[in-house]
Design an enzyme around this catalytic site. Structure first.
Site, PDB file in Angstrom:
ATOM      1  N   THR A   1      16.977  -5.833 -18.412  1.00 16.04           N
ATOM      2  CA  THR A   1      16.468  -6.725 -17.237  1.00 16.04           C
ATOM      3  C   THR A   1      15.605  -5.805 -16.244  1.00 16.04           C
ATOM      4  O   THR A   1      16.432  -4.840 -15.850  1.00 16.04           O
ATOM      5  CB  THR A   1      17.612  -7.391 -16.565  1.00 16.04           C
ATOM      6  OG1 THR A   1      17.757  -8.511 -17.468  1.00 16.04           O
ATOM      7  CG2 THR A   1      16.839  -8.255 -15.412  1.00 16.04           C
TER       8      THR A   1
ATOM      9  N   ASN B   1      27.193 -11.404 -22.777  1.00 14.02           N
ATOM     10  CA  ASN B   1      27.276 -10.865 -21.316  1.00 14.02           C
ATOM     11  C   ASN B   1      27.210 -12.211 -20.427  1.00 14.02           C
ATOM     12  O   ASN B   1      26.792 -12.007 -19.380  1.00 14.02           O
ATOM     13  CB  ASN B   1      25.681 -10.170 -21.038  1.00 14.02           C
ATOM     14  CG  ASN B   1      25.739  -8.994 -21.829  1.00 14.02           C
ATOM     15  OD1 ASN B   1      26.668  -8.384 -22.484  1.00 14.02           O
ATOM     16  ND2 ASN B   1      24.605  -8.473 -21.879  1.00 14.02           N
TER      17      ASN B   1
ATOM     18  N   TYR C   1      26.125 -15.367 -20.228  1.00 18.25           N
ATOM     19  CA  TYR C   1      25.362 -16.306 -20.147  1.00 18.25           C
ATOM     20  C   TYR C   1      25.510 -17.388 -20.940  1.00 18.25           C
ATOM     21  O   TYR C   1      26.659 -17.597 -21.328  1.00 18.25           O
ATOM     22  CB  TYR C   1      23.522 -15.585 -20.365  1.00 18.25           C
ATOM     23  CG  TYR C   1      23.456 -14.661 -19.331  1.00 18.25           C
ATOM     24  CD1 TYR C   1      23.384 -14.769 -18.191  1.00 18.25           C
ATOM     25  CD2 TYR C   1      23.683 -13.199 -19.916  1.00 18.25           C
ATOM     26  CE1 TYR C   1      23.293 -13.604 -16.943  1.00 18.25           C
ATOM     27  CE2 TYR C   1      23.460 -12.196 -19.079  1.00 18.25           C
ATOM     28  CZ  TYR C   1      23.348 -12.364 -17.475  1.00 18.25           C
ATOM     29  OH  TYR C   1      22.988 -11.572 -16.644  1.00 18.25           O
TER      30      TYR C   1
ATOM     31  N   HIS D   1      20.160 -14.577 -27.242  1.00 22.96           N
ATOM     32  CA  HIS D   1      21.239 -13.818 -26.509  1.00 22.96           C
ATOM     33  C   HIS D   1      22.350 -14.737 -26.326  1.00 22.96           C
ATOM     34  O   HIS D   1      22.475 -15.744 -25.628  1.00 22.96           O
ATOM     35  CB  HIS D   1      20.644 -13.993 -24.883  1.00 22.96           C
ATOM     36  CG  HIS D   1      21.212 -12.895 -24.105  1.00 22.96           C
ATOM     37  ND1 HIS D   1      22.591 -12.323 -24.326  1.00 22.96           N
ATOM     38  CD2 HIS D   1      20.878 -12.510 -22.882  1.00 22.96           C
ATOM     39  CE1 HIS D   1      22.702 -11.560 -23.183  1.00 22.96           C
ATOM     40  NE2 HIS D   1      21.740 -11.431 -22.383  1.00 22.96           N
TER      41      HIS D   1
ATOM     42  N   ASN E   1      30.138 -10.924 -15.467  1.00 21.15           N
ATOM     43  CA  ASN E   1      29.822 -12.376 -15.178  1.00 21.15           C
ATOM     44  C   ASN E   1      31.127 -13.117 -15.365  1.00 21.15           C
ATOM     45  O   ASN E   1      30.972 -14.359 -15.743  1.00 21.15           O
ATOM     46  CB  ASN E   1      28.755 -12.937 -15.990  1.00 21.15           C
ATOM     47  CG  ASN E   1      27.367 -12.537 -15.671  1.00 21.15           C
ATOM     48  OD1 ASN E   1      27.078 -12.402 -14.416  1.00 21.15           O
ATOM     49  ND2 ASN E   1      26.493 -12.286 -16.407  1.00 21.15           N
TER      50      ASN E   1
HETATM   51  C1  PHB Z   1      21.345  -8.320 -15.415  1.00 28.30           C
HETATM   52  O1  PHB Z   1      20.302  -8.692 -15.007  1.00 28.30           O
HETATM   53  O2  PHB Z   1      22.160  -7.771 -14.818  1.00 28.30           O
HETATM   54  C2  PHB Z   1      21.558  -8.545 -16.990  1.00 28.30           C
HETATM   55  C3  PHB Z   1      20.819  -9.527 -17.657  1.00 28.30           C
HETATM   56  C4  PHB Z   1      20.991  -9.729 -18.926  1.00 28.30           C
HETATM   57  C5  PHB Z   1      21.945  -8.747 -19.799  1.00 28.30           C
HETATM   58  C6  PHB Z   1      22.959  -8.379 -18.856  1.00 28.30           C
HETATM   59  C7  PHB Z   1      22.691  -8.105 -17.638  1.00 28.30           C
HETATM   60  O3  PHB Z   1      22.488  -9.453 -20.746  1.00 28.30           O
END
Ligand code: PHB
Length: 387
Positions: free
Chosen positions: A45, A201, A203, A198, A258
């Site tokens: 990102t 992490n 999401y 995805h 997260n």
């Molecule tokens: C972030 O923006 O911190 C981020 C985005 C996507 C990811 C992990 C971290 O998979």
């Protein structure tokens, strides 16, 4: 030069049959593609998309500079307005965004690179201010269950406490799958070589997989066979658009980032890996560590996960050249993803080939801004470091 080094073929040469002791510079056959090496640019990102989440010429230049990666996986790209979690991330749901991405794919492919788009819905890691309308009265983020993550969302007006998300009702799930299907079609028209789902992490798809965030009592919650259902349905929909051999899936069994947790990562992700085998995917991409750098608790057995998945395995998380070569030579992985090292070294494969020093990454320019810390990291010759 070792025998494996001489197998580092230019991209126009078909990949050799997979050798017994590959290293990072050994070619690899991934689905229909002959990758020039086993180094994957990890999704990163960078918050530098233009207005409306439209990729710009600057973004195309950044990815083109890194086209010598065996495979680039783009930064995460939201599949819908509901899926946004941060300012200035690129989308893949509007025609202007697709046109912006086309600049990126053309620039990378002109340099013989391969590039997959990462499909992203952040679920509860959004905020009403990031949702359509963009105000405090904006819609609530959606999630498997109404469980608020700890910490703060990044909005255009600074950090705001996360809110308690709205649990998706059963009847909304097909609409979520539709968002992924539409985005996958858009990625195809943008000229990508493939897509990565995805599911890592913390999401949306990961929120369904892990029992710390999924307390549903319907067909999408409870036992892992249910918690994995959304990921499998999304993967099926995306694979129908692309063909499974151009679709990868990314997971992160022990990443607590997260506010994520799972009571039994071995069981959860062993099931996921085995269930994904039915598709014949391009790869499984595994974030093996905890972003917090704590020792993950509970831990998991990475070798068991590796064995459970029958296709190519991309290992990600704190690898350097030595550990990467070792993982490949010992069969611990088929490909290795590099994040910060690729961010700071556009010519990372060439640097490894020459045993050259690496540019250090500058964390103050990771997120947001322009070309500084983005497209101005020097390649080897420009740095005067060439042999
Ligand atoms: C972030 O923006 O911190 C981020 C985005 C996507 C990811 C992990 C971290 O998979």
């Amino acid at each position: 030069m070792s025998a494996t080094t001489t197998m580092t073929a230019p991209k126009s040469t078909p990949a050799d049959p997979q050798p017994r002791h590959p290293d990072l510079l050994t070619a690899f056959r991934l689905g229909p593609y002959s990758l020039a090496n086993r180094m994957v640019m990890a999704p990163l990102t960078r918050n530098r998309a233009g207005p409306g989440g439209v990729p710009q010429a600057l973004n195309a230049a950044y990815y083109a500079q890194r086209a010598s990666a065996g495979l680039i996986v783009t930064e995460a790209s939201q599949i819908s307005p509901q899926g946004v979690g941060y300012p200035n991330t690129p989308g893949v749901h509007e025609p202007e965004q697709v046109a912006g991405w086309r600049r990126v794919t053309e620039a990378v492919q002109a340099r013989d690179g391969r590039i997959f788009l990462q499909l992203w819905h952040v679920g509860r890691i959004s905020h009403p201010m990031l949702q359509p309308g963009g105000s405090l009265d904006g819609a609530l983020p959606v999630a498997p269950s109404a469980i608020r993550p700890e910490g703060q969302a990044v909005t255009h007006e600074g950090l705001r406490d996360f809110v308690t998300p709205r649990a998706l009702v059963l009847g909304e799930i097909p609409g979520i799958i539709d968002q992924y299907r539409a985005a996958a079609r858009n990625a195809l028209s943008a000229g990508f070589d493939g897509v990565e789902v995805h599911a890592a992490n913390g999401y949306l798809l990961d929120q369904f997989l892990r029992d710390g965030s999924n307390r549903r009592d319907d067909a999408y919650g409870g036992p892992i066979a249910n918690r994995a259902r959304l990921l499998l349905e999304v993967t099926e929909a995306v694979a129908k658009v692309w063909g499974a051999d151009r679709v990868g899936v990314r997971i992160s069994p022990v990443n607590s980032f997260n506010s994520m947790s799972d009571s039994d990562p071995d069981a959860t992700f062993g099931h996921v890996a085995r269930a994904l085998n039915r598709f014949g995917l391009a790869y499984l991409h595994v974030v093996e560590r905890d972003f917090s750098d704590r020792k993950p608790e509970p831990s998991y057995d990475r070798r068991r996960l590796r064995a459970a998945f029958e296709g190519p395995y991309i290992a990600s998380g704190g690898y350097d050249r030595l550990r990467g070569d070792w993982a490949l030579a010992s069969g611990g992985a088929d490909l290795i993803a590099f994040g910060k090292a690729f961010l700071a070294n556009p010519d990372l494969p060439e640097r490894f080939r020459r045993h050259a020093p690496l540019n250090p990454p500058d964390p103050t320019t990771f997120y947001g801004g322009g070309g500084r810390g983005y497209t101005d990291y020097p390649a080897l010759d420009a740095a005067g470091a060439a042999a």
